[in-house]
Design a protein around this motif. Structure first.
Motif, PDB file in Angstrom:
ATOM      1  N   ARG A  40      -6.068  45.082  -4.392  1.00 23.15           N
ATOM      2  CA  ARG A  40      -6.177  45.759  -5.711  1.00 23.15           C
ATOM      3  C   ARG A  40      -4.884  45.723  -6.115  1.00 23.15           C
ATOM      4  NH1 ARG A  40      -8.848  51.347  -4.630  1.00 23.15           N
ATOM      5  NH2 ARG A  40      -7.178  51.013  -2.979  1.00 23.15           N
ATOM      6  N   ILE A  41      -3.905  46.015  -5.088  1.00 25.18           N
ATOM      7  CA  ILE A  41      -2.461  46.034  -5.487  1.00 25.18           C
ATOM      8  C   ILE A  41      -1.632  45.419  -4.938  1.00 25.18           C
ATOM      9  CG2 ILE A  41      -2.797  48.491  -6.286  1.00 25.18           C
ATOM     10  CD1 ILE A  41      -1.566  49.468  -3.637  1.00 25.18           C
ATOM     11  N   ASN A  42      -2.119  44.130  -4.080  1.00 22.08           N
ATOM     12  CA  ASN A  42      -1.453  43.236  -3.514  1.00 22.08           C
ATOM     13  C   ASN A  42      -0.339  43.833  -2.638  1.00 22.08           C
ATOM     14  OD1 ASN A  42      -0.615  40.637  -2.818  1.00 22.08           O
ATOM     15  ND2 ASN A  42       1.056  40.546  -4.400  1.00 22.08           N
ATOM     16  N   ALA A  43      -0.890  44.812  -1.843  1.00 22.38           N
ATOM     17  CA  ALA A  43      -0.037  45.664  -0.634  1.00 22.38           C
ATOM     18  C   ALA A  43      -0.745  45.576   0.530  1.00 22.38           C
ATOM     19  CB  ALA A  43       0.476  46.700  -1.359  1.00 22.38           C
ATOM     20  N   ALA A  44      -0.218  46.456   1.524  1.00 26.96           N
ATOM     21  CA  ALA A  44      -0.916  46.923   2.801  1.00 26.96           C
ATOM     22  C   ALA A  44      -0.951  48.386   2.857  1.00 26.96           C
ATOM     23  CB  ALA A  44      -0.398  46.020   4.228  1.00 26.96           C
ATOM     24  N   ARG A  45      -1.675  48.964   3.558  1.00 29.53           N
ATOM     25  CA  ARG A  45      -1.828  50.408   3.790  1.00 29.53           C
ATOM     26  C   ARG A  45      -1.757  50.728   5.552  1.00 29.53           C
ATOM     27  NH1 ARG A  45      -3.078  53.709  -0.756  1.00 29.53           N
ATOM     28  NH2 ARG A  45      -3.734  52.469  -2.534  1.00 29.53           N
ATOM     29  N   CYS A  46      -1.410  52.025   5.937  1.00 33.27           N
ATOM     30  CA  CYS A  46      -1.402  52.277   7.247  1.00 33.27           C
ATOM     31  C   CYS A  46      -1.664  53.846   7.001  1.00 33.27           C
ATOM     32  CB  CYS A  46      -0.377  51.765   8.211  1.00 33.27           C
ATOM     33  SG  CYS A  46       1.068  52.452   7.849  1.00 33.27           S
ATOM     34  N   ASP A  47      -1.910  54.512   8.063  1.00 35.16           N
ATOM     35  CA  ASP A  47      -2.058  55.926   8.119  1.00 35.16           C
ATOM     36  C   ASP A  47      -0.336  56.403   7.943  1.00 35.16           C
ATOM     37  OD1 ASP A  47      -4.580  55.914   8.331  1.00 35.16           O
ATOM     38  OD2 ASP A  47      -4.510  56.380  10.614  1.00 35.16           O
ATOM     39  N   ALA A  48      -0.342  57.354   7.033  1.00 41.36           N
ATOM     40  CA  ALA A  48       0.895  58.144   6.808  1.00 41.36           C
ATOM     41  C   ALA A  48       1.553  58.293   8.180  1.00 41.36           C
ATOM     42  CB  ALA A  48       0.934  59.195   5.838  1.00 41.36           C
ATOM     43  N   ILE A  49       0.917  58.983   9.177  1.00 42.16           N
ATOM     44  CA  ILE A  49       1.689  59.438  10.384  1.00 42.16           C
ATOM     45  C   ILE A  49       2.472  58.314  11.022  1.00 42.16           C
ATOM     46  CG2 ILE A  49      -0.326  58.476  11.964  1.00 42.16           C
ATOM     47  CD1 ILE A  49      -0.174  60.922  13.749  1.00 42.16           C
ATOM     48  N   LEU A  50       2.317  56.991  10.600  1.00 46.75           N
ATOM     49  CA  LEU A  50       3.015  56.049  11.289  1.00 46.75           C
ATOM     50  C   LEU A  50       4.313  55.957  10.472  1.00 46.75           C
ATOM     51  CD1 LEU A  50       0.146  53.450  11.710  1.00 46.75           C
ATOM     52  CD2 LEU A  50       1.424  54.689  13.472  1.00 46.75           C
ATOM     53  N   TYR A  51       4.706  56.452   9.670  1.00 46.68           N
ATOM     54  CA  TYR A  51       6.002  56.665   8.859  1.00 46.68           C
ATOM     55  C   TYR A  51       7.160  56.477   9.696  1.00 46.68           C
ATOM     56  CZ  TYR A  51      10.035  58.127   5.845  1.00 46.68           C
ATOM     57  OH  TYR A  51      11.042  58.031   5.214  1.00 46.68           O
ATOM     58  N   PRO A  52       7.547  57.204  10.715  1.00 45.99           N
ATOM     59  CA  PRO A  52       8.714  57.018  11.472  1.00 45.99           C
ATOM     60  C   PRO A  52       8.657  55.561  12.236  1.00 45.99           C
ATOM     61  CG  PRO A  52       7.801  59.021  11.944  1.00 45.99           C
ATOM     62  CD  PRO A  52       6.760  58.488  11.186  1.00 45.99           C
ATOM     63  N   ALA A  53       7.618  55.325  12.778  1.00 43.10           N
ATOM     64  CA  ALA A  53       7.916  53.922  13.455  1.00 43.10           C
ATOM     65  C   ALA A  53       7.961  52.764  12.287  1.00 43.10           C
ATOM     66  CB  ALA A  53       6.351  53.764  14.078  1.00 43.10           C
ATOM     67  N   VAL A  54       7.294  53.003  11.200  1.00 38.93           N
ATOM     68  CA  VAL A  54       7.392  51.778  10.330  1.00 38.93           C
ATOM     69  C   VAL A  54       8.635  51.514   9.722  1.00 38.93           C
ATOM     70  CG1 VAL A  54       6.636  51.168   7.687  1.00 38.93           C
ATOM     71  CG2 VAL A  54       4.856  51.905   9.523  1.00 38.93           C
ATOM     72  N   VAL A  55       9.402  52.843   9.497  1.00 36.35           N
ATOM     73  CA  VAL A  55      10.782  52.688   9.025  1.00 36.35           C
ATOM     74  C   VAL A  55      11.579  52.261   9.844  1.00 36.35           C
ATOM     75  CG1 VAL A  55      12.844  54.220   8.418  1.00 36.35           C
ATOM     76  CG2 VAL A  55      10.549  54.589   7.353  1.00 36.35           C
ATOM     77  N   ALA A  56      11.327  52.697  11.324  1.00 35.59           N
ATOM     78  CA  ALA A  56      12.252  51.987  12.439  1.00 35.59           C
ATOM     79  C   ALA A  56      12.118  50.336  12.606  1.00 35.59           C
ATOM     80  CB  ALA A  56      11.945  52.855  13.694  1.00 35.59           C
ATOM     81  N   GLU A  57      10.733  50.177  12.460  1.00 37.99           N
ATOM     82  CA  GLU A  57      10.466  48.603  12.674  1.00 37.99           C
ATOM     83  C   GLU A  57      11.387  47.760  11.434  1.00 37.99           C
ATOM     84  OE1 GLU A  57       9.290  45.226  14.528  1.00 37.99           O
ATOM     85  OE2 GLU A  57       9.593  47.271  15.085  1.00 37.99           O
TER      86      GLU A  57
END
Length: 254
Positions: free
Chosen positions: A45-62
């Motif tokens: 719908r928004i041409n994006a991807a979603r994941c659980d918010a708990i993964l924020y530190p891991a996503v930023v680090a990667e």
């Protein structure tokens, strides 16, 4: 806060939305190759991807590790300046618990028998981290008890989220049930989340209080981590591993 790299053709945006992270500007196939399958879900719908918010530190680090340029719009937590504190000097075992949690990267569970001062450990951690904090407790009575302890120990009138009250302050107290209800809009508001009696967290619904929260700093407190359904093992992912455990044999008779 912007995180920028100089060796990437990608320009992306990371946002918090309804208890999830929304990442746009990077092909979904790339995200699967970087993070593995099952972490991200496409949102066409928004041409994006979603994941659980708990993964924020891991996503930023990667993303930073891959020198991905991205506009970080997630965190709304802020620094907290305590007017004063009247905290008791910690006993050696309490001080050891605080230091173990800090050295572990500010995530993890502290296991201490009832009456050995887990609340003092948490207040000391709040005093040291100086960031927006949400304390989650199992029942209303304990929620109000935390409010009184924060007021007495840190001279801060914490917000209350629960018991027909919705008063959000940079430092607030709530119950597990209220946290599950409101985390979809508050999940990026706090830099530290404290789960009191954290053995209640891995339940089928209550775990959403952790999954939908982006707080990079997490503290679990309990005297009895084990659950009959075996889900206490999920605390490693929801909060972090045990960083300190005080055996009851060391305090018996004191």
């Amino acid at each position: 806060m912007n995180a920028a790299g100089t060796q990437s053709n990608h320009s992306a945006s990371l946002e918090f939305s309804g208890g999830t992270l929304v990442l746009s500007g990077i092909p979904f196939a790339k995200l699967e190759s970087w993070f593995g399958a099952g972490i991200w879900m496409p949102d066409d719908r928004i041409n994006a991807a979603r994941c659980d918010a708990i993964l924020y530190p891991a996503v930023v680090a990667e993303l930073q590790r891959r020198h991905i340029r991205f506009d970080n719009k997630v965190h709304a937590w802020q620094d907290v300046r305590w007017k004063s504190d009247s905290l008791h000097e910690l006993r050696p075992e309490q001080d050891a618990a605080v230091e173990s949690w800090l050295k572990a990267g500010q995530t993890g569970c502290v296991i201490m028998p009832t009456g050995t001062g887990k609340t003092e450990v948490a207040l000391s951690i709040m005093q040291k981290t100086k960031t927006s904090t949400l304390v989650v407790s199992p029942v209303r009575d304990l929620m109000y008890q935390w409010h009184r302890r924060i007021l007495r120990g840190l001279n801060y009138d914490a917000g209350i989220i629960g018991d027909n009250t919705y008063r959000v302050h940079p430092v607030s107290v709530t119950t597990y049930d209220s946290a599950c209800i409101h985390m979809q809009k508050l999940g990026n508001t706090f830099g530290l989340i404290i789960f009191d009696e954290c053995h209640h967290l891995p339940g089928q619904l209550r775990r959403d209080a952790a999954r939908m929260c982006a707080a990079p700093a997490r503290l679990g407190l309990t005297a009895t981590p084990e659950r009959s359904d075996g889900r206490h093992s999920d605390l490693d992912q929801l909060i972090g591993p045990v960083v300190y455990e005080l055996p009851i044999s060391e305090v018996r008779g004191k």
